[in-house]
Each structure stands twice: as C-alpha cells, then as structure tokens.
Design a protein around this motif. Sequence first.
Motif, short mmCIF file in Angstrom:
data_model
loop_
_atom_site.label_atom_id
_atom_site.label_comp_id
_atom_site.label_asym_id
_atom_site.label_seq_id
_atom_site.Cartn_x
_atom_site.Cartn_y
_atom_site.Cartn_z
N CYS A 98 43.19 49.54 48.97
CA CYS A 98 43.29 50.28 47.72
C CYS A 98 44.18 49.56 46.71
O CYS A 98 43.95 49.65 45.50
N ALA A 99 45.20 48.84 47.20
CA ALA A 99 46.09 48.12 46.28
C ALA A 99 45.34 47.01 45.54
O ALA A 99 45.51 46.83 44.33
N PHE A 100 44.49 46.28 46.25
CA PHE A 100 43.72 45.21 45.61
C PHE A 100 42.72 45.79 44.60
O PHE A 100 42.56 45.26 43.50
N LYS A 101 42.06 46.88 44.97
CA LYS A 101 41.11 47.51 44.05
C LYS A 101 41.81 48.04 42.81
O LYS A 101 41.29 47.91 41.69
N ALA A 102 43.00 48.62 42.99
CA ALA A 102 43.74 49.12 41.83
C ALA A 102 44.19 47.97 40.93
O ALA A 102 44.13 48.08 39.70
N ALA A 103 44.65 46.87 41.53
CA ALA A 103 45.09 45.72 40.74
C ALA A 103 43.91 45.10 39.99
O ALA A 103 44.04 44.72 38.82
N LEU A 104 42.76 45.02 40.65
CA LEU A 104 41.59 44.46 39.99
C LEU A 104 41.14 45.35 38.83
O LEU A 104 40.78 44.86 37.75
N ALA A 105 41.16 46.66 39.04
CA ALA A 105 40.79 47.57 37.96
C ALA A 105 41.81 47.53 36.83
O ALA A 105 41.44 47.68 35.65
N CYS A 106 43.07 47.31 37.16
CA CYS A 106 44.11 47.22 36.14
C CYS A 106 43.89 45.99 35.25
O CYS A 106 43.96 46.07 34.02
N VAL A 107 43.59 44.87 35.87
CA VAL A 107 43.33 43.64 35.10
C VAL A 107 42.07 43.80 34.25
O VAL A 107 42.05 43.43 33.06
N GLY A 108 41.02 44.34 34.85
CA GLY A 108 39.79 44.54 34.09
C GLY A 108 39.97 45.52 32.94
O GLY A 108 39.45 45.30 31.83
N GLY A 109 40.71 46.59 33.17
CA GLY A 109 40.99 47.54 32.10
C GLY A 109 41.84 46.95 30.99
O GLY A 109 41.64 47.25 29.81
N PHE A 110 42.78 46.08 31.36
CA PHE A 110 43.63 45.43 30.36
C PHE A 110 42.79 44.54 29.44
O PHE A 110 42.94 44.57 28.21
N VAL A 111 41.91 43.75 30.04
CA VAL A 111 41.06 42.86 29.24
C VAL A 111 40.10 43.66 28.36
O VAL A 111 39.94 43.38 27.16
N LEU A 112 39.46 44.66 28.97
CA LEU A 112 38.51 45.47 28.21
C LEU A 112 39.19 46.25 27.10
O LEU A 112 38.69 46.34 25.96
#
Length: 208
Positions: free
Chosen positions: A83-97
């Motif tokens: 879950c930590a990796f998925k949250a970090a990936l979503a955080c980076v994607g949300g930041f860029v978007l």
Amino acid sequence: MLTVCITIMAAHSGSSSVSTSPESPPVMGSSSEDAPLQYSLILNHLIGDKRQARELNPAVMGGLPNPHKSEEQKMIERGMESCAFKAALACVGGFVLGGAFGVFTAGIDTNVGFDPKDPLRTPTAKEVLKDMGQRGMSYAKNFAIVGAMFSCSECLIESYRGKSDWKNAVLSGCVTGGAIGFRAGLKAGVLGCGGFAAFSAAIEYYLH
C-alpha cells in the motif's frame, strides 16, 4: 421405369441369396450388427471413458516454462504490491497531473498576474509566470494529497475485505472525501463523503 427398377432389384437379391460359390471361404466372426464400429472405438479412446489424461508440457506446446524467481525478485514484487508504494505512486501522479491542470487553468484565466490593489496596471510577464507557478503548485499539492489518500485507503480496504471490486473504490472515495471535508465541519464532511463516493462509482462504472 419404377417397375423395371423393382424387377432388377428383386432379381439381384434372389440371385445373391440362392447362388453360393464353393470356392469362397466362409465368413468367420460375429455379424456386423453385433460388432462395434471402428469409429466408435476411436471416439471412445479420444473423448470417452478410455481417454487417458496427459500432462501438458509448456516446452512441448511451444510455450516457455516459468523461471524460478529469486528472493530479490519476490521482495521487489511484494514492495510494488504494498500500500505504501501504491500511495507514493498515486501521490507522484497526482502531483504531476495537478500541476499541469493548475498551469492550464491559469493560462486561460484573464486575471492572472493582476494586482487587486491596482487593477488598472498591466502585469508583466514575470508576474504572470509567477502567478501561474503558484497556482500550479497549489493544484499539484492538493491533487497529490487526494491521490495518496484515495490509493492508500483503497489498498487497505481491499486488503481487509479480500476482494477487488467496485465497492473498494466507493468506500475509499467516501473516506477520502469525508477526511477532506471534515476540516470545514460535519456537514461538509458528509457532503464530501457522498460526493467522492458518487464520483468513484461513476468512474468505476465507466471503466468497467
């Protein structure tokens, strides 16, 4: 014509039943009606009870056998599924978007760079770019927080329920919207929960 055909068939059957050749050997075995047909035996061995189960070898069938995974590969897979990796990936994607969306909305806004104290003054290019950057950063932070919260809560709910269906996204949307809205009060939290849950359900219905 029909009478001639019947007469020929009767004569042929009578001659075949009466005439016997002493030179022809007698037919051994049972009659053709009692003996099983050859294609029935073949079908019985192919799809019947006498069919033998065989193991399919991937190498013989043209596929490649599954290679043995090392401990490092297993550890990397467990880390990517956490879950930590998925949250970090979503955080980076949300930041860029979010940053791209903020810059886009700032680009089409006619009030970017204007000073509220002096609205008649024309802003410079530096001031416009600074305002666009600030808006893009604000959107990027908000999108990153929402993406991380949604992905982490969905992963935790999926791990708890042991199922992967549309209910995980709806519950995660309710948790995310409620957590964001509760900062403004109970009513805002309830509305945020319902709004995010409905939006998540609509996205899941559209994707599936």
